[in-house]
Write an enzyme that holds these catalytic residues in place. Structure first.
Site, mmCIF file in Angstrom:
data_model
loop_
_atom_site.group_PDB
_atom_site.id
_atom_site.type_symbol
_atom_site.label_atom_id
_atom_site.label_comp_id
_atom_site.label_asym_id
_atom_site.label_seq_id
_atom_site.Cartn_x
_atom_site.Cartn_y
_atom_site.Cartn_z
ATOM 1 N N LYS A 22 0.855 -1.190 0.000
ATOM 2 C CA LYS A 22 0.000 0.000 0.000
ATOM 3 C C LYS A 22 0.891 1.240 0.000
ATOM 4 O O LYS A 22 1.752 1.401 0.885
ATOM 5 C CB LYS A 22 -0.887 -0.043 1.249
HETATM 6 C C1 E4P Z 1 -8.228 1.663 4.022
HETATM 7 O O1 E4P Z 1 -7.500 1.260 3.169
HETATM 8 C C2 E4P Z 1 -8.097 2.991 4.642
HETATM 9 O O2 E4P Z 1 -6.860 3.129 5.237
HETATM 10 C C3 E4P Z 1 -9.223 3.186 5.592
HETATM 11 O O3 E4P Z 1 -10.415 2.735 4.982
HETATM 12 C C4 E4P Z 1 -9.366 4.583 6.137
HETATM 13 O O4 E4P Z 1 -10.568 4.651 6.847
HETATM 14 P P1 E4P Z 1 -10.938 5.845 7.861
HETATM 15 O O5 E4P Z 1 -11.160 7.071 7.047
HETATM 16 O O6 E4P Z 1 -12.179 5.376 8.545
HETATM 17 O O7 E4P Z 1 -9.768 5.981 8.780
#
Ligand code: E4P
Length: 219
Positions: free
Chosen positions: A87
């Site tokens: 990622k």
């Molecule tokens: C996933 O890949 C993201 O890091 C995550 O969905 C972020 O979510 P949030 O905005 O609830 O922290």
């Protein structure tokens, strides 16, 4: 549409996996910290533990923000397990790193995406997944779902193969709307997945069926 769970909590990952509908897991540094996973060795072991539970893609995020650091970290993460997807944040060096990983056959998830322009760049770099953060867009009173829709249109017109992974999902409605608007994947907290189950008429109907059965079968 594939279902990923957005957590580093092993119990929640097991619970979602036991439903038989789980296709993968996404994590981020905040989710790892929330579980108290600190230090490189612990983080690496945690990713291995997640991969041992779920037979699907597991996004592991780099912490570096420079090209060389992202490459070094990403190669280490990718070597942990064949299901690891690296990622990478949507920044200039991130796009360079995604291009490098694409050339090397390492799969990537481009994260922190908030615009269609960013989505085009990530697809050009060959990202496997693209993570538009719909909940965080809604938080500032824009419409996260408009972004999913517009990226889906662009990717279809251009024939990009990058999969749209709706992220920052907060509610069951986000999941339904992501499906409607062309997301390939949705990553969500366990609460949003379980929220899909709920309907009062299901509960009322089941109670009635069981009551009728009990009445008819009374000894
Ligand atoms: C996933 O890949 C993201 O890091 C995550 O969905 C972020 O979510 P949030 O905005 O609830 O922290």
């Amino acid at each position: 549409m594939k279902f990923f769970i957005d957590t580093a909590n092993l119990d929640q990952i097991r619970e979602a996996n036991d439903l038989g509908i789980l296709d993968g897991v996404t994590t981020n540094p905040s989710l790892m910290a929330k579980e108290g996973i600190v230090g490189e060795a612990a983080v690496m072991q945690h990713y291995k533990d997640i991969c041992a539970i779920v037979d699907g893609d597991v996004s592991a995020e780099v912490i570096s923000t420079d090209y060389a650091g992202m490459i070094a970290e990403g190669e280490k993460l990718a070597a942990l397990h064949e299901n690891i997807v690296v990622k990478v944040p949507m920044i200039k060096d991130g796009i360079k790193a995604i291009s490098y990983f694409t050339r090397k056959g390492i799969r990537t998830n481009c994260t922190l995406v908030f615009s269609a322009g960013q989505a085009i760049l990530a697809a050009k770099a060959g990202a496997t997944y693209l993570s538009p953060f719909i909940g965080r867009i809604d938080d500032i009173s824009w419409d996260g779902m408009d972004l999913i829709k517009s990226i889906a249109e662009i990717y279809a017109v251009q024939g990009y193969e990058t999969q749209i992974l709706a992220a920052s999902v907060r509610t069951p409605l986000h999941i339904v709307q992501s499906a409607t608007n062309g997301a390939d994947v949705v990553t969500c907290p366990l609460s949003a997945i379980l929220g899909l189950l709920k309907h009062p008429l299901t509960d009322i109907g089941l109670a009635q069926f069981l009551a009728d059965h009990a009445k008819a079968n009374k000894a």
